[in-house]
Each structure stands twice: as structure tokens, then as C-alpha cells.
Design a protein around this motif. Structure first.
Motif, short mmCIF file in Angstrom:
data_model
loop_
_atom_site.label_atom_id
_atom_site.label_comp_id
_atom_site.label_asym_id
_atom_site.label_seq_id
_atom_site.Cartn_x
_atom_site.Cartn_y
_atom_site.Cartn_z
N HIS A 1 73.39 67.95 64.70
CA HIS A 1 72.32 67.82 65.68
C HIS A 1 71.55 69.13 65.72
O HIS A 1 72.13 70.18 66.01
CB HIS A 1 72.90 67.52 67.06
CG HIS A 1 73.83 66.34 67.10
ND1 HIS A 1 73.43 65.09 67.48
CD2 HIS A 1 75.14 66.25 66.78
CE1 HIS A 1 74.45 64.26 67.42
NE2 HIS A 1 75.50 64.93 66.99
N MET A 2 70.26 69.06 65.48
CA MET A 2 69.44 70.27 65.43
C MET A 2 68.34 70.17 66.48
O MET A 2 67.60 69.19 66.50
CB MET A 2 68.82 70.43 64.04
CG MET A 2 69.83 70.36 62.90
SD MET A 2 69.12 70.67 61.28
CE MET A 2 68.07 69.23 61.12
N LYS A 3 68.26 71.17 67.32
CA LYS A 3 67.25 71.16 68.37
C LYS A 3 66.46 72.45 68.35
O LYS A 3 66.86 73.43 67.73
CB LYS A 3 67.89 70.96 69.74
CG LYS A 3 68.79 72.10 70.19
CD LYS A 3 69.35 71.85 71.58
CE LYS A 3 70.21 73.03 72.05
NZ LYS A 3 70.77 72.80 73.40
N ASN A 4 65.34 72.41 69.05
CA ASN A 4 64.46 73.58 69.12
C ASN A 4 64.19 74.13 67.72
O ASN A 4 64.34 75.33 67.47
CB ASN A 4 65.08 74.64 70.02
CG ASN A 4 64.11 75.76 70.34
OD1 ASN A 4 62.89 75.59 70.29
ND2 ASN A 4 64.64 76.92 70.69
N LEU A 5 63.80 73.26 66.86
CA LEU A 5 63.62 73.64 65.46
C LEU A 5 62.42 74.55 65.26
O LEU A 5 61.40 74.40 65.93
CB LEU A 5 63.48 72.38 64.60
CG LEU A 5 64.78 71.57 64.45
CD1 LEU A 5 64.49 70.20 63.87
CD2 LEU A 5 65.77 72.32 63.60
N LYS A 6 62.58 75.46 64.32
CA LYS A 6 61.55 76.42 63.99
C LYS A 6 61.15 76.26 62.53
O LYS A 6 61.96 75.84 61.71
CB LYS A 6 62.04 77.83 64.26
CG LYS A 6 62.50 78.06 65.69
CD LYS A 6 63.04 79.47 65.89
CE LYS A 6 63.50 79.66 67.33
NZ LYS A 6 64.04 81.03 67.56
N PRO A 7 59.93 76.62 62.19
CA PRO A 7 59.48 76.44 60.79
C PRO A 7 60.37 77.14 59.76
O PRO A 7 60.50 76.65 58.63
CB PRO A 7 58.08 77.05 60.80
CG PRO A 7 57.61 76.85 62.21
CD PRO A 7 58.84 77.05 63.06
N GLU A 8 61.01 78.22 60.14
CA GLU A 8 61.83 78.95 59.17
C GLU A 8 63.09 78.22 58.75
O GLU A 8 63.76 78.65 57.81
CB GLU A 8 62.19 80.34 59.70
CG GLU A 8 62.82 80.36 61.07
CD GLU A 8 61.79 80.69 62.15
OE1 GLU A 8 60.63 80.21 62.03
OE2 GLU A 8 62.16 81.39 63.10
N VAL A 9 63.44 77.14 59.42
CA VAL A 9 64.62 76.38 58.98
C VAL A 9 64.24 75.28 58.00
O VAL A 9 65.09 74.50 57.59
CB VAL A 9 65.39 75.77 60.18
CG1 VAL A 9 65.74 76.84 61.19
CG2 VAL A 9 64.62 74.63 60.81
N THR A 10 62.98 75.23 57.62
CA THR A 10 62.53 74.26 56.63
C THR A 10 63.20 74.51 55.30
O THR A 10 63.08 75.59 54.73
CB THR A 10 61.01 74.34 56.46
OG1 THR A 10 60.38 73.91 57.67
CG2 THR A 10 60.54 73.46 55.31
N GLU B 1 75.64 82.11 61.89
CA GLU B 1 75.11 82.94 62.98
C GLU B 1 73.70 82.53 63.38
O GLU B 1 73.34 82.56 64.57
CB GLU B 1 75.13 84.40 62.56
CG GLU B 1 76.49 85.04 62.56
CD GLU B 1 77.09 85.10 63.94
OE1 GLU B 1 78.32 84.90 64.07
OE2 GLU B 1 76.34 85.33 64.91
N SER B 2 72.90 82.14 62.42
CA SER B 2 71.49 81.87 62.71
C SER B 2 71.27 80.56 63.46
O SER B 2 70.17 80.33 63.96
CB SER B 2 70.69 81.85 61.41
OG SER B 2 71.13 80.80 60.57
N VAL B 3 72.28 79.72 63.57
CA VAL B 3 72.06 78.42 64.21
C VAL B 3 72.85 78.27 65.51
O VAL B 3 72.73 77.25 66.19
CB VAL B 3 72.42 77.26 63.27
CG1 VAL B 3 71.64 77.38 61.96
CG2 VAL B 3 73.91 77.18 63.00
N LYS B 4 73.65 79.24 65.83
CA LYS B 4 74.46 79.14 67.04
C LYS B 4 73.57 78.92 68.26
O LYS B 4 72.55 79.59 68.43
CB LYS B 4 75.29 80.41 67.22
CG LYS B 4 76.47 80.51 66.27
CD LYS B 4 77.29 81.77 66.53
CE LYS B 4 78.48 81.84 65.59
NZ LYS B 4 79.28 83.08 65.79
N GLY B 5 73.96 77.97 69.05
CA GLY B 5 73.22 77.67 70.26
C GLY B 5 72.13 76.64 70.08
O GLY B 5 71.61 76.09 71.06
N ARG B 6 71.74 76.37 68.85
CA ARG B 6 70.67 75.40 68.62
C ARG B 6 71.14 74.19 67.82
O ARG B 6 70.57 73.11 67.92
CB ARG B 6 69.50 76.07 67.90
CG ARG B 6 68.80 77.12 68.75
CD ARG B 6 67.55 77.65 68.08
NE ARG B 6 67.86 78.33 66.84
CZ ARG B 6 67.47 77.89 65.65
NH1 ARG B 6 66.79 76.78 65.53
NH2 ARG B 6 67.78 78.59 64.56
#
Length: 111
Positions: free
Chosen positions: A81-90, A61-66
């Protein structure tokens, strides 16, 4: 012998993109679901995305769309493929097939 090899992790600034790839010389992914998981310290491994040989896809759920998962035409590799990455996905990302885990690849997103 199954040996999942992940690549593509690294350091990226927030808003950037990364592409993680999982390959294995012993398994043709055509017949097996391949999944990416991630695990933050102190947390359980979380499903990020899964793709089957038939093309069925599941996203956390947390990655849908990105995030987008895909495989190559020969079913020899799976890419996240990961886009629009945010620090919380580290965290560390793992490839998973059958009962086998890859060694993990670190993804770090700086703010």
C-alpha cells in the motif's frame, strides 16, 4: 512452476495512492518472505518492503511511514500500500520470493 504476478501499478498524481499486489499459484507465502523491490534506470534494485509468514516486516528507509506491506489471511497474496506518492518514486516495482522475480509493474507519479 513459480510465476509471480504483480498488479496494481499505474499512473497517479502526486499525493495519491496506489496498491500493488503480488500473487503466485505455486507458493504459499506462509513459509516464505515476500519482498517488494524497485529499480530506477541506472540504479540497483532497492528493497522497498518485506514481510515474512510470521508477520515480521522490514521497510526501506525512504518509504517508512508512507508505504505499508501486508498479506491476506490465507498467505496467498502480498500487497504494498503506497500513499502520499511523490514523483521521485516513479519506477518499476518487482515482487521477489525465494529466488524468483515477478515481471515488474510500472508506477508513475505525475507532478
Amino acid at each position: 512452476q513459480v510465476q509471480l504476478v504483480e498488479s496494481g501499478g499505474g499512473l497517479v498524481q502526486a499525493g495519491g495512492s496506489l496498491r500493488l499486489t503480488c500473487v503466485d499459484s505455486a507458493i504459499n507465502f506462509r513459509m516464505r518472505p515476500v519482498a517488494w523491490y524497485r529499480q530506477a534506470p541506472g540504479n540497483e534494485r532497492e528493497l522497498v518492503a518485506q514481510i515474512t509468514g510470521g508477520g515480521s516486516i522490514i521497510y526501506g528507509e525512504s518509504v517508512k511511514g508512507r508505504f505499508t506491506i501486508s498479506d491476506d489471511n490465507y498467505k496467498l497474496s502480498v500487497t504494498l500500500h503506497m500513499k502520499n506518492l511523490k514523483p521521485e518514486v516513479t519506477t518499476v516495482y518487482y515482487c521477489y520470493v525465494l529466488i524468483f522475480w515477478g515481471q515488474g509493474t510500472q508506477v508513475t507519479v505525475s507532478s
